[in-house]
Design a protein around this motif. Structure first.
Motif: not given
Length: 315
Positions: A287-308
Motif C-alpha cells: 500500500t502506497l500513500r500518494r497525493t494528487d492535485e485533483r484526486a487528493g490523498t489516496v492509497h494505491v494497493h498493488l500485489p506482491r506477486i508479480g511486482y517489485t
C-alpha cells in the motif's frame, strides 16, 4: 463502504474477468470507461503511474491488478466464494497460470493479421497502429509467441480444460472458482472480439458449454459514471484505515521501513512505476500513500506477486 467504481473498457479481457465476478457476487458497481491506450491522465491521477486495465476504486482506495481486486471483492462479499475448499490452493495456482501463460498464448493467437483486421475493422488505420505501439511499449522484455506456435499451444490448453470438464460443470467442481474466471477471459476474447478465429474452440465442445455457463453469470448491476466524478469521489474521501484490512501484517523482505519513499512496478507487462510512501507491506500486497492535485490523498494497493518494490533515493 463507498460504492465500487471499476475503471475499464468493454473489450478488455481482464476487465471481463472482474465484471463477471461482480455479477457472480451480485454486486452493484459504477463503470468508468477508460482509453485503451495512453495517455490516461484521469486514471493516472488515481494510480500515480499504473495504467493497466482494470482498476478498482473504493472511495480513496485504488486497487490495481485483478489478482488483488479479486481478493478485495472476496473480502467484501465472501459468498459465493471464489476460493472454495479444499481446492483453494489449486484454484489460485491455476488462476495465476491462466492470467500469465494462457492469456498471452491466446493473445498471440488472436493478434495475428486476420484477428487484428476484425478487432480494428471499423477504425482508422492509425488506431490499430497506436494500440500495437502502446502494447509494445508495455511489453518490453516480455517474450512473445508467434501465431503458429501460439495456435498449437492454445489447442493443447483447450484439450486439457476439456478434460477437466469431463464430469464437472466447472473446472474444479460444482460451482465456479477463481480458476474459472481466470481461464474464461482469454477464451472470451477469442470467441467475442476475435470471432473470425473462434473455430479453434469448436474441437472442445465441453469448453464451449462451460463458456456458456460462465457468460450466463452476467455483470451484476452497473451504473455509468464519469472519470471526473470518480476523481471527485476520491478527493472527497479518506483512505480506509489500514488496521481495518483483512491482511495487516508487515512482512519485510527488502529491508525497507514503513514510511519510506518507494516505487512499485510490474515485473513484466506494464512496467510504469507507482511512487509513494510505503504504508503497508503485507504478505499479499503493498500500500502506497500518494497525493494528487485533483484526486487528493489516496492509497494505491498493488500485489506482491508479480511486482517489485524498491526504495527511492533522496538527495
Amino acid at each position: 463502504m463507498s460504492e465500487m467504481i471499476l475503471h475499464h473498457y468493454p473489450s478488455s479481457p481482464f476487465s471481463e474477468k472482474v465484471r463477471l465476478i461482480l455479477g457472480y457476487k451480485h454486486l452493484s458497481w459504477r463503470s468508468v470507461v477508460i482509453p485503451m491506450v495512453s495517455p490516461k491522465p484521469d486514471l493516472v491521477a488515481l494510480t500515480g503511474g499504473y495504467r493497466k486495465t482494470p482498476v478498482l476504486q473504493i472511495g480513496a482506495d485504488i486497487y490495481c491488478d485483478t489478482a488483488l481486486i479479486c481478493d478485495v471483492l472476496e473480502h467484501l462479499q465472501p459468498m459465493p466464494t471464489l476460493y472454495p475448499e479444499p481446492s483453494k490452493g489449486m484454484a489460485r495456482t491455476l488462476a495465476h497460470w491462466a492470467d500469465n501463460t494462457l492469456f498471452w498464448t491466446s493473445m498471440a493467437y488472436n493478434m495475428q493479421p486476420k484477428g487484428l483486421a476484425q478487432i480494428f475493422g471499423n477504425a482508422p488505420p492509425e488506431v490499430a497502429k497506436a494500440f500495437i505501439d502502446d502494447r509494445k511499449a508495455m511489453a518490453v522484455g516480455l517474450a512473445r509467441l508467434r501465431p503458429a506456435d501460439a495456435a498449437a499451444a492454445y489447442k493443447s490448453y483447450l484439450r486439457r480444460m476439456s478434460d477437466m470438464l469431463d464430469d464437472l460443470p466447472f473446472l474444479l467442481g460444482e460451482m465456479p472458482s477463481i480458476c474459472d474466471f481466470a481461464m474464461y477471459h482469454p477464451l472470451w476474447f477469442t470467441r467475442i472480439r476475435a470471432s473470425v478465429l473462434a473455430d479453434i474452440l469448436n474441437a472442445t465442445p465441453a469448453v464451449l458449454d462451460w463458456m456458456d455457463r460462465m457468460a450466463a453469470i452476467g455483470h451484476g448491476s452497473m451504473e455509468k459514471f464519469s472519470a471526473a466524478d470518480a476523481i471527485a469521489v476520491a478527493a472527497a474521501s479518506m483512505p480506509a484505515p489500514l488496521h481495518d484490512t483483512h491482511d495487516n501484517v508487515f512482512q519485510d523482505e527488502h529491508g525497507i521501513a514503513l514510511g519510506s519513499r518507494v516505487q512499485v512496478s510490474s515485473e513484466s507487462f506494464g512496467p510504469e512505476p507507482t511512487e509513494g510512501e510505503l504504508m503497508a507491506a503485507t504478505r499479499m500486497h503493498y500500500t502506497l500513500r500518494r497525493t494528487d492535485e485533483r484526486a487528493g490523498t489516496v492509497h494505491v494497493h498493488l500485489p506482491r506477486i508479480g511486482y517489485t518494490l524498491k526504495a527511492v533515493k533522496t538527495a
